[in-house]
Design an enzyme around this catalytic site. Structure first.
Site, PDB file in Angstrom:
ATOM      1  CB  CYS A  70     -50.736  22.251   8.473  1.00 15.35           C
ATOM      2  SG  CYS A  70     -52.448  22.800   8.523  1.00 15.35           S
ATOM      3  CD  GLU A  72     -48.587  25.016   5.539  1.00 13.24           C
ATOM      4  OE1 GLU A  72     -49.016  23.879   5.825  1.00 13.24           O
ATOM      5  OE2 GLU A  72     -49.274  25.883   4.983  1.00 13.24           O
ATOM      6  CB  CYS A 113     -49.533  27.332   8.930  1.00 15.84           C
ATOM      7  SG  CYS A 113     -49.878  25.570   9.103  1.00 15.84           S
TER       8      CYS A 113
HETATM    9  N1  THU Z   1     -53.507  21.896   5.035  1.00 16.31           N
HETATM   10  C1  THU Z   1     -52.153  22.034   5.148  1.00 16.31           C
HETATM   11  O1  THU Z   1     -51.430  21.052   5.385  1.00 16.31           O
HETATM   12  N2  THU Z   1     -51.625  23.275   5.005  1.00 16.31           N
HETATM   13  C2  THU Z   1     -52.342  24.377   4.642  1.00 16.31           C
HETATM   14  O2  THU Z   1     -51.784  25.459   4.546  1.00 16.31           O
HETATM   15  C3  THU Z   1     -53.770  24.258   4.358  1.00 16.31           C
HETATM   16  C4  THU Z   1     -54.399  22.992   4.800  1.00 16.31           C
HETATM   17  C5  THU Z   1     -54.075  20.543   5.165  1.00 16.31           C
HETATM   18  C6  THU Z   1     -54.861  20.295   6.411  1.00 16.31           C
HETATM   19  C7  THU Z   1     -55.747  19.145   5.977  1.00 16.31           C
HETATM   20  O3  THU Z   1     -55.026  17.931   6.123  1.00 16.31           O
HETATM   21  C8  THU Z   1     -55.967  19.391   4.505  1.00 16.31           C
HETATM   22  O4  THU Z   1     -54.962  20.298   4.095  1.00 16.31           O
HETATM   23  C9  THU Z   1     -57.329  19.981   4.175  1.00 16.31           C
HETATM   24  O5  THU Z   1     -57.579  21.097   4.947  1.00 16.31           O
END
Ligand code: THU
Length: 162
Positions: A70, A72, A113
C-alpha cells in the site's frame, strides 16, 4: 459510526489548514507514481513528521497479487528509513486509473495500514491525523487514528516502550 457523523467530517480541500493541504497535495502527486497494473487503482500517501518534513509513497503491486504494498506503507517506511519516525499526520488519496476522478470515493487506510499507523502513533506519542481524499480532492475527510482503529493492539499492550 453513522453516515451523518462521517459526513460531518467531510469538507472541501480549501478548509484544510495550510500544512494539511500541502500534505494531501503531496499524496495526490505521489499517486501519479502508482505501479498498479492489476487493480488499476492508484493510491498516493504522504506523512508529515514532527520535524515538519514530508515523506511520500505510492502503491506498488506485484504479479503475485498478495505481495503488493500500500501507499501508506511506502510513505511510513520512507520516513522511518530517513531516521525520522515521529509521524504526526498522514494523508492518503486514491482513484481508479481509468475512471472519472471527481466521481471517486474518499480512500481511507486499509486495516493493515491502520495497524501500522497505530504503531507509529505510539512511537510518536501522538494521536496521528489521517487526512483522506478522493481522486480530485473535491472531498476530504479528517480522522484521528484513534477513531479509525479504536482500542487497537500496539506496543503498549506488550509493555514495550517504543
Ligand atoms: N491501496 C493502498 O495503497 N492504500 C489503501 O489505503 C487502500 C488500498 C492499494 C492496494 C492496491 O494496490 C490497490 O490500492 C487496490 O486495492
Amino acid at each position: 459510526m453513522t453516515t451523518a457523523k462521517l459526513a460531518d467530517r467531510s469538507f472541501a480541500l480549501g478548509k484544510l489548514n495550510a500544512k494539511d493541504r500541502a500534505l494531501i497535495e503531496t499524496a495526490a502527486a505521489s499517486a501519479r507514481n502508482a505501479y498498479a497494473p492489476y487493480s488499476k487503482f492508484a493510491v498516493g500517501s504522504a506523512v508529515r513528521t514532527k520535524s515538519g518534513r514530508i515523506y511520500s509513497g505510492a502503491n506498488l503491486e506485484n504479479a503475485s497479487y498478495g505481495v503488493g504494498m500500500c501507499a501508506e506503507v511506502a510513505a511510513i517506511t520512507s520516513a522511518n528509513s530517513a531516521g525520522d519516525f515521529n509521524i504526526e499526520a498522514i494523508a492518503v488519496v486514491g482513484y481508479p486509473m481509468n475512471g472519472d476522478r471527481s466521481a471517486s470515493a474518499v480512500v481511507t487506510p486499509c486495516g493493515r495500514c491502520r495497524q501500522m499507523i497505530l504503531e507509529a502513533s505510539q512511537v510518536a506519542d501522538t494521536d496521528i491525523r489521517v487526512i483522506c481524499g478522493n481522486g480530485d480532492l473535491s472531498e476530504v475527510r479528517v480522522y484521528m487514528i484513534s477513531q479509525l482503529l479504536p482500542d487497537g493492539f500496539g506496543p503498549k499492550n506488550l509493555g514495550i516502550k517504543v
